[in-house]
Design an enzyme around this catalytic site. Structure first.
Site, PDB file in Angstrom:
ATOM      1  N   HIS A  73     -54.369  -3.712  17.369  1.00 45.53           N
ATOM      2  CA  HIS A  73     -54.691  -2.488  18.105  1.00 45.53           C
ATOM      3  C   HIS A  73     -55.887  -1.732  17.510  1.00 45.53           C
ATOM      4  O   HIS A  73     -56.844  -1.400  18.209  1.00 45.53           O
ATOM      5  CB  HIS A  73     -53.483  -1.555  18.153  1.00 45.53           C
ATOM      6  N   ASP A 108     -53.620  -7.062  24.477  1.00 43.48           N
ATOM      7  CA  ASP A 108     -53.510  -6.083  23.408  1.00 43.48           C
ATOM      8  C   ASP A 108     -53.439  -4.773  24.180  1.00 43.48           C
ATOM      9  O   ASP A 108     -54.445  -4.343  24.751  1.00 43.48           O
ATOM     10  CB  ASP A 108     -54.734  -6.097  22.486  1.00 43.48           C
ATOM     11  N   HIS A 109     -52.266  -4.175  24.247  1.00 43.55           N
ATOM     12  CA  HIS A 109     -52.109  -3.107  25.244  1.00 43.55           C
ATOM     13  C   HIS A 109     -52.978  -1.884  24.934  1.00 43.55           C
ATOM     14  O   HIS A 109     -53.201  -1.054  25.805  1.00 43.55           O
ATOM     15  CB  HIS A 109     -50.635  -2.747  25.465  1.00 43.55           C
TER      16      HIS A 109
END
Ligand code: BG6
Length: 484
Positions: free
Chosen positions: A243, A180-181
């Site tokens: 996010h 999950d950047h």
């Protein structure tokens, strides 16, 4: 901790994600000397091309605006450690061809050890085929194997579980790095320090002091060209379920026993499990319409006619534990809004009345992007010969305070973690499961699985969102603080 005798295979090497994120991040790390000295990078995709063509594509997204000589040299060196192999995602013989290619590279290693990292920059439709194909044909028996995978992980609790069960037949949890950047972003990582290294904050980090929290994601562009993918998923799956929820867990979890990946993720799962599924009354949906010469969502040719897919959502989560009971956490996300901004806004309660009346509330704002910052809205005495309180700001803007420090890209931080085998900033299976539990009922409602789909409120491209937004937020106790 970085292992030598390591190679990384980027699957989907000719795709968008690889070009925009994976290769630039690999190059960034390579350039700064963070990757193993003997690293090899192998691109794999369906597109037939030779090494030269691949090298051209590989660097086309790497920025070198001034044609800096040093950067040019580094790019050439980076190309010299990169090769490409074309193949299908569902054919054993192609994975066997890849295997020969990998073994050729590995035959130069000084010792018997062979470590392999597989980066899936792939569409979900081929994800499981590739996971199986690699395990069967390309698994190293003499070293570590890791896969780095990206969302979407299914579409709801059930499909995500199915996917995980199939994946786990091939790859162990400790070999799997779910990106999950947002967990790689500097200011998201900073939240652990802000909270647990500052008693001034940690002492007032609960329902007694905090009135409400907003976590906001705003993008100034629409789905342009990506409408096909987007319409199937919608804004909540694209942004909130992953996010923003990740940001929320770090903001609200109890202090982990240590910095170990398992201790951190144990706490994250605990707080996620205390969040009941989102209720319909706590949701506001929107869809952008054409304005100021910009197309509406439904004007995008890749979007199905008459789609009611939300491109904006504000929704409120509650945490049923002693620390947070009764505090609303409002997660807002939208495309085609008036600005690009991601931030966390923690609003404190009013001071008890007595000597001050109607004064502004305190706020702690963590701006994740653009221009990373932490600032506090606070009251000070109006300077001069009066005794009145006025709201002001204490502002820590990173580019002013840390002028010589380059803030790493999220993908750089995460890929480096995967090379080191550190899972702290990757999503564990039970975390994913808990996240889907919170959102699945509301997603099914939106998609008409429980009756007619709700109609999203229209908002003009480039605006702040639907008109109802202000009432929605103030309905949870938020009071605007103007510092002038
Ligand atoms: C992705 C979403 O996960 O995150 C995109 O699929 C979104 O729709 C992107 O644009 C935002 O990432 P960032 O790093 O630009 O905030």
């Amino acid at each position: 901790e970085l292992q030598s005798n390591t190679l990384i295979v980027v699957l989907g090497a000719s795709g968008d994600l690889a070009k925009k994120k994976t290769f630039p991040a690999l190059f960034g790390l390579y350039r700064e000397g963070f990757l193993p000295n003997d690293l090899h990078i192998v691109g794999y995709a369906r597109t037939k091309m030779d090494k030269e063509e691949f090298h051209k594509r590989e660097v086309s997204y790497i920025k070198n605006p001034a044609n800096d000589e040093e950067v040019t040299k580094k790019i050439e060196a980076f190309q010299s450690i990169s090769t490409y192999f074309a193949g299908a995602y569902d054919k054993d013989e192609d994975f066997q061809g890849l295997e020969k290619h990998l073994q050729e590279i590995e035959s130069q290693y000084p010792t018997e050890e062979r470590n392999r990292i597989f980066y899936f920059a792939l569409p979900p439709s081929v994800f499981l085929d590739v996971a199986k194909g690699l395990k069967k044909n390309n698994y190293s028996e003499r070293g570590v194997n890791r896969i780095i995978v990206e969302k979407p992980f299914g579409k709801d609790l059930e499909s995500s579980r199915q996917m995980m069960v199939t994946l786990k037949k091939e790859w162990q949890e400790d070999e799997t790095f779910r990106i999950d950047h947002y967990l790689g972003k500097e200011m998201v990582k900073n939240m652990l320090v802000l909270r647990f290294a500052n008693i001034a904050f940690s002492a007032a980090w609960d329902k007694n002091s905090i009135s409400n929290v907003q976590i906001t994601f705003k993008e100034p562009f629409g789905t342009e060209g990506r409408g096909g993918y987007f319409d199937e998923f919608g804004i909540i799956r694209d942004i909130q379920q992953n996010h923003l929820l990740q940001v929320l867990t770090i903001l609200t979890m109890e202090r982990p026993v240590s910095f170990s990946a398992e201790d951190i993720r144990d706490e994250k799962v605990k707080v996620l499990r205390a969040i009941p599924p989102v209720e319909q009354k706590d949701v506001l949906l929107g869809q952008y319409v054409s304005a100021n010469g910009k197309p509406g969502y439904l004007d995008d040719d890749t979007v199905p006619k008459g789609s009611v897919c939300p491109t904006f959502a504000a929704l409120t989560l509650w945490i049923n534990n002693p620390r947070w009971e009764g505090v609303p956490f409002i997660l807002k996300a939208g495309k085609a809004l008036n600005e690009a901004k991601v931030e966390v806004r923690i609003q404190y309660k009013d001071v008890t009345s007595g000597i001050f009346r109607d004064i502004a509330r305190n706020e702690l704002v963590i701006r994740i992007q653009p221009s990373e910052a932490v600032y506090i809205k606070m009251n000070v005495k109006t300077p001069g010969l009066v005794t009145r309180a006025m709201p002001s700001e204490m502002d820590l803007t990173y580019k002013r305070r840390f002028t010589d420090t380059k803030i790493p890209e999220a993908y750089e931080a995460l890929i480096l973690d995967a090379f080191k085998g550190d899972h702290s900033n990757f999503v564990r299976d039970d975390e994913l499961d808990a996240a889907w539990k919170i959102f699945t009922p509301i997603l099914h409602w939106i998609e008409g699985k429980k009756g007619p789909s709700p109609r999203p409120s229209p908002y003009p491209y480039g605006s702040r969102g639907p008109n109802e937004l202000e009432n929605f937020i103030t309905g949870y106790g938020y009071k605007r603080v103007e510092t002038g």
